[in-house]
Design a protein around this motif. Sequence first.
Motif, PDB file in Angstrom:
ATOM      1  N   GLY A 171     -61.514  -2.036  32.458  1.00 58.49           N
ATOM      2  CA  GLY A 171     -61.890  -3.407  32.798  1.00 58.49           C
ATOM      3  C   GLY A 171     -62.004  -3.599  34.298  1.00 58.49           C
ATOM      4  O   GLY A 171     -62.036  -2.640  35.083  1.00 58.49           O
ATOM      5  N   SER A 172     -62.054  -4.853  34.707  1.00 63.55           N
ATOM      6  CA  SER A 172     -62.218  -5.164  36.130  1.00 63.55           C
ATOM      7  C   SER A 172     -60.954  -4.858  36.929  1.00 63.55           C
ATOM      8  O   SER A 172     -61.015  -4.692  38.139  1.00 63.55           O
ATOM      9  CB  SER A 172     -62.596  -6.638  36.293  1.00 63.55           C
ATOM     10  OG  SER A 172     -61.614  -7.475  35.692  1.00 63.55           O
ATOM     11  N   THR A 173     -59.798  -4.777  36.254  1.00 58.92           N
ATOM     12  CA  THR A 173     -58.550  -4.391  36.910  1.00 58.92           C
ATOM     13  C   THR A 173     -57.888  -3.289  36.098  1.00 58.92           C
ATOM     14  O   THR A 173     -58.278  -3.007  34.958  1.00 58.92           O
ATOM     15  CB  THR A 173     -57.591  -5.591  37.036  1.00 58.92           C
ATOM     16  OG1 THR A 173     -57.301  -6.103  35.719  1.00 58.92           O
ATOM     17  CG2 THR A 173     -58.231  -6.705  37.866  1.00 58.92           C
ATOM     18  N   GLU A 187     -59.789  -7.493  28.095  1.00 57.57           N
ATOM     19  CA  GLU A 187     -60.532  -8.404  28.957  1.00 57.57           C
ATOM     20  C   GLU A 187     -61.731  -9.008  28.233  1.00 57.57           C
ATOM     21  O   GLU A 187     -61.998 -10.205  28.329  1.00 57.57           O
ATOM     22  CB  GLU A 187     -61.015  -7.663  30.210  1.00 57.57           C
ATOM     23  CG  GLU A 187     -61.830  -8.535  31.153  1.00 57.57           C
ATOM     24  CD  GLU A 187     -62.321  -7.768  32.364  1.00 57.57           C
ATOM     25  OE1 GLU A 187     -62.873  -8.397  33.278  1.00 57.57           O
ATOM     26  OE2 GLU A 187     -62.154  -6.524  32.397  1.00 57.57           O
TER      27      GLU A 187
END
Length: 808
Positions: free
Chosen positions: A427-429, A372
């Motif tokens: 990461g964010s996901t 990311e």
Amino acid sequence: MLQNFSILSTLGRTARVLLACACVFGAVLAGAEPTMAQTRIDATLTDTVIQNIVVRGNERIESETVRSYMSIDTGDRYSSAEMDRTLKTLFATGLFADVKFSIEGGTIYVDVVENPIINRVLFEGNKAIKEDDFAKEVQLRPRIVYTPARVQADLQRMIELYRRKGRYGATIIPKVIKLPQNRVDLVFEISEGPKTGIGKISILGNRAFSERKLQKIIVTDQSRWWNILTSNDNYDPDRVIYDKEQIRKFYESHGYADFRVASTSAELSPDRKSFYITHVLDEGPQYRVGEIKVETALDELNSEALIRLVRFKKGQVYNADNIEKTIESLTFVAGSAGFAFVDIRPRIERDRENNLINLTFRVDEGPRVYVERINVTGNTRTLERVIRREFLVSEGDSYNKIKLDRSKRRVNALGFFEEVELEEEPGSTRDQTVVSLKVKEKPTGEFSFGVGFSSQDRVAGDLSISERNLLGRGQFLRLRIQGSNRRQQIDISFTEPYLFGRSLVGGFDLFRTLTDYEKEAGYRLESTGLSLRTGFPINESARISLRYTFKADDIQVNSLLCPQGPATPSYICQDVGTRTTSTAGYTFYIDKRNDPVKPSKGWDFRLNQDFAGVGGDVNYLRSENIMNWYRRLYFNNVIASATLKTGYIATFKDDGLRLSDRFRKGGQTFRGFEQSGIGPRVTSFYGGKDGNGNNIFIPTKTGNSLGGRFYSIGTLEVSFPTGLPEEYGVLASVFTEFGTVGVLEDEDLQNFAFPEVISDDLSLRASAGVSIFWDSPFGPIRLDFSKILAQEDYDQTESFRFSAGTRF
């Protein structure tokens, strides 16, 4: 009506500290049954509305700050629970030594006694541990609020430091010196006590290996009078834990898969001077490798091909270390085949009846993860693009562990950083990861001036100004002046590693050198020239460099050796004068080492070729290749290496090869022999004719070295630490070198009236010895002790070589 809640008014300082700590249990106290007196007081104040809050006794802390910590405010009704909560909150800040509440009418008076501010923190009596080491551990600093609790916490940290140093008898007494303006000096009075050594290390339960062998594996040593330069003979609980892990790894690498350290005890002697450590082992049976399988559901990967990468063989002793090595090999091959995300799970099945371990490696495609973001931190001077261009992975690419590890090595190879750490965070996901590269920069500019001494050059001076990271752009610039009895040189060098923003190296060199070969060859050489160079990578591990050099070589000799007139000149005289050389060349380089700075595994290969004849007065083709191989041996800091160097020069148009263009080996290029000490040499001179008209040749041991067209030199070397502390910078190695130098063609001898005076034997020369390297405060020092194993009678040898300077 005046009601006083002076909770601490009659308590001494010690009691006040205990009560402050007791506030942690405020919830329990708040739930206690109130006394009858408290009930009557609270009953008289329950309907009181707080009209004002007055803070008294504060000097540094603003009244509004104190009020902000209170859970009761003007306009509220008085509540004993809120007053208790406020009391706990104020003490929890650590700002106050005493707090008292009183209420008069609708006004609450808050009387505080502030904790003092630390003016200085001093350490007295410490010798084994420096103040800088204490400063890294203790939390109290100047201009920080003093509290007894913080002092006790720092005291425990300091005691722990001494225990790690093996000083279990150390005592530390903190003293407080009061100063005006509510300030204090904090002094730690230290009595270090004797060093607690290791009286004996006992290992019980071992049957497969002797106690002596196992004691060599662990780091902790028994105290001996000769261990004055090591700190491993004092008791350190962390080191003992590390020793247990080393023993476990050793046994598991020799087939003892069920091994465990049943117990470890450390008993302090009554005189508190030494510890007695006992390890009790449970070895279990030794296993051998049984069936080996590799299973995969990926069509692109062939199980039969993958099984060749497994580091086990059926019937051999089981080695647990090879599990991780096999996973690395399978991961690398899968990544090369396009599977950046593979899940490799080893299944270990014990056949206890036959003492066999059956292995199955399951290779499946793992969940896909993408990069990311890539964060770079710690680069205060180096431009971020200089670091990012070394990454083989970009933001948004598929996650590839192999490429990230290579990227880290590439950044480290720049030589701009003391530390390079690569970390990964979610990461964010779930299918994304954040890669963070943390670097710690080190100085890259250098101004050095040094004086050294060597057996070859005698006294030598060096003045150098260089910058390896010019303006943070990664460019290299150097101005260097060197001088010695034998060689003088001045050169300017510049390199741009990313020319035109591409992975293309560009640079130039300007140089002028004067080298005295009179002792070994009878002439002096003065060279002035310019070199242009460029290079580009072929792939991750291979690159090509191109270069062009134009130089003027002036060979000078003593006028008595080459007099003016019709006399027949010496063979040297044919080369006297200035000739220009115009060469174009290339270098092909492959680097498969695990670390470009301090390799311990892998190999590298270099092929150099230079063609002289693109203009100029000289024609030849010079070819050289160098191959190095590295391998870490049983112990981590013992590195074995092997080197093979060969070279050959071919000429055209029946031209002879000038003296200055030939290979000359010896000195640091072949230890045990002097500079130009091996190879073709004038070993006799013409002495006229005898009575029968035959030529007379008189042997000499001082004939000039002629150099050769060919050489081949091999080196086997094992480097190891000397046992001295690492900060001393002393390393040693044992080596053997072997090879030969020679080959002179007929055109090289055309100026000799009597070629018989030359000896040119391509026979084997060999030497062995010990080298010691010391990175001393005065500059690097190298000592070579050599023993000749094979030589020719006319070779020039040396048994000792000393060199020192400003850099290795």
